[in-house]
Design an enzyme around this catalytic site. Structure first.
Site, PDB file in Angstrom:
ATOM      1  N   HIS A 176      33.997  31.613  46.715  1.00 24.23           N
ATOM      2  CA  HIS A 176      34.656  30.775  45.727  1.00 24.23           C
ATOM      3  C   HIS A 176      33.624  29.805  45.160  1.00 24.23           C
ATOM      4  O   HIS A 176      32.541  29.632  45.725  1.00 24.23           O
ATOM      5  CB  HIS A 176      35.793  29.976  46.372  1.00 24.23           C
ATOM      6  CG  HIS A 176      36.984  30.802  46.724  1.00 24.23           C
ATOM      7  ND1 HIS A 176      37.693  31.530  45.799  1.00 24.23           N
ATOM      8  CD2 HIS A 176      37.610  31.005  47.922  1.00 24.23           C
ATOM      9  CE1 HIS A 176      38.708  32.145  46.395  1.00 24.23           C
ATOM     10  NE2 HIS A 176      38.676  31.842  47.688  1.00 24.23           N
ATOM     11  N   CYS A 186      34.195  32.887  39.827  1.00 24.57           N
ATOM     12  CA  CYS A 186      34.615  32.535  38.475  1.00 24.57           C
ATOM     13  C   CYS A 186      33.714  31.455  37.906  1.00 24.57           C
ATOM     14  O   CYS A 186      32.988  30.781  38.622  1.00 24.57           O
ATOM     15  CB  CYS A 186      36.054  32.028  38.468  1.00 24.57           C
ATOM     16  SG  CYS A 186      37.259  33.294  38.885  1.00 24.57           S
TER      17      CYS A 186
END
Length: 474
Positions: A312, A355
């Site tokens: 992440h 992301c």
């Protein structure tokens, strides 16, 4: 040790395929008619000895042959030589005894796939006897038959070029590079010595030291070391500690499916001759310490460094499993020439699966045949692009564009890493460069569709590479 006993120890380590390759590379010195009676390496060595190509006081041709067929273990273990030494030696005009034409054909034979060979045989059915094109016939056998029929010669490559253009353009490119080398050798620059137009015969410098497209030519990074370098995989899955210790991350999920990405990366980069080093579930501090440890290593005998980060993240950072932040720019900058001198001038490649924001990228309604993943698709957190050093020789492969999410199947892995590994596995054997491969990855990932949010994803590479980067499989 007695000279012939010494040759026997080498021949005993050679496989049937090695013998076929050695015979083919020796055709300019031992004609085909005489080769028909050679059934083992000892007989080949004796024939070469009779021709004056191999003697106790001069084993240069034997070294060259073992180097050409990539038996570096015998070259180093039995003949006290090395890949680097042979690369230097064969750049000296007149030292190479395997003709550039013969070695070109050997390279093509080594790098043609089974399906491509079947296609080539099909295209030659009208030219060669069917008995010479059965399933057991190798590419080397086909080349020999083409030479017999006058379809192939040092100054006659047109038929081969026509076929290669139909089955694999990377093979055609290799032939065209050879032709360019041969034309360049017809001229001697001022100050070279010798007579213009009559250079001493030499193997084309820079294109003979690998099994296929990757070369030492000025426009391609050297990629011949074994191993090529280290492929460092930082794979974060369990974020329980982050949920319990960092309030803003109390809803962050474990990265289910990341193991599928790690498996794919290990498989592909092992095939590409990288040394795999994987670390799982690292805190931010452990990520920094691990990267700095690899920065401090001596990479002088390696040609490349690859780092894959699966985690992440947020803008400009990746999360450790403790929810703390590790700066992507700090991680990549660790490998600049100043911080890691042994990798100066060599490609440093980073693939980041995370992301770059929390915005869902909407698809434009067009007709497509894009495949849908299963419904268990999640988004990795956020990440930003401005993380590549200004210095040359870096490549940063991003899973998605700035501000947008990237997708991960909880069973099949991420869209980006799975596509990347598939394309590396398919395209590296054809000699395609990494930027062409990443363009194909862009196309494939852009066609995928998140059914829940109608979201799309577009990967984005960023690079300061100065040359083509090609990963050979041999």
């Amino acid at each position: 040790m007695d000279f012939h006993k010494f040759l026997y120890t080498i021949s005993d380590a050679l496989a049937t395929a090695d013998l076929m390759a050695l015979k083919f590379l020796s055709l300019e010195h031992i004609p085909l008619r005489k080769q028909e009676g050679i059934r083992d390496p000892e007989a080949l060595f004796l024939a070469l000895e009779e021709k004056g190509m191999m003697e106790e006081s001069n084993l240069s041709f034997l070294k060259e042959l073992l180097f050409r067929i990539n038996r570096i273990d015998l070259l180093t273990g039995k003949l006290c030589s090395s890949r680097a030494e042979m690369e230097r030696e064969l750049q000296i005009p007149g030292r190479a005894k395997v003709s550039p034409f013969r070695y070109l054909l050997f390279q093509l034979a080594e790098n043609i796939t089974t399906d491509e060979l079947k296609s080539l045989k099909f295209l030659l059915m009208k030219e060669l006897p069917k008995c010479r094109l059965d399933n057991e016939i190798t590419m080397i056998n086909v080349f020999i038959e083409m030479e017999k029929k006058g379809l192939l010669a040092e100054d006659n490559l047109e038929a081969l070029k026509t076929i290669c253009e139909k089955i694999d353009k990377s093979l055609l490119k290799k032939i065209e590079e050879y032709e360019l080398d041969q034309r360049e050798e017809m001229y001697i620059p001022e100050g070279h010595g010798g007579q213009p137009g009559f250079p001493e015969r030499a193997a084309p410098v820079g294109r003979l030291f690998s099994s296929f497209s990757p070369t030492q030519a000025d426009n391609t990074y050297k990629m011949t070391s074994r191993p090529r370098g280290i492929c460092l995989i930082l794979n974060n899955h369990n974020f329980e500690r982050a949920r319990s210790e960092v309030p803003k991350l109390k809803t962050i999920k474990d990265r289910n499916g990341t193991e599928a990405d790690a498996v794919a990366l290990r498989r592909v980069f092992s095939k590409l001759h990288f040394e795999i080093e994987e670390y799982r579930d690292l805190t931010a501090e452990q990520i920094r310490d691990t990267v700095h440890r690899y920065r401090a290593m001596d990479h002088h005998d390696k040609d490349c460094f690859v780092c894959c980060i699966l985690s992440h993240g947020d803008k400009g950072i990746v999360f450790g499993t403790d929810g703390q932040e590790a700066s992507i720019q700090e991680l990549t900058t660790s490998f600049t020439g100043l911080n890691c001198p042994s990798l100066a001038g060599k490609p440093k490649v980073f693939f980041i699966q995370a992301c770059q924001g929390d915005t869902f990228q909407k698809g434009v309604p067009i007709e497509t045949d894009s495949a849908e993943l299963d419904s268990s698709v999640e988004v990795d957190a956020r990440f930003q692009l401005e993380c590549i050093p200004d210095e040359a020789d870096f490549l940063l492969g991003m899973a998605t564009m700035k501000d947008f999410v990237s997708y991960r199947s909880t069973t099949q892995g991420t869209w980006y890493i799975q596509s990347l590994c598939n394309h590396l596995e398919e395209s590296c054997p054809r000699g395609e460069d990494i930027l062409s491969i990443l363009t194909a990855v862009n196309l494939e990932v852009s066609k995928k569709n998140d059914r829940l949010n109608q979201g799309k994803q577009m990967p984005q590479p960023s690079f300061t590479l100065r040359k083509k980067l090609i990963f050979p499989i041999n």
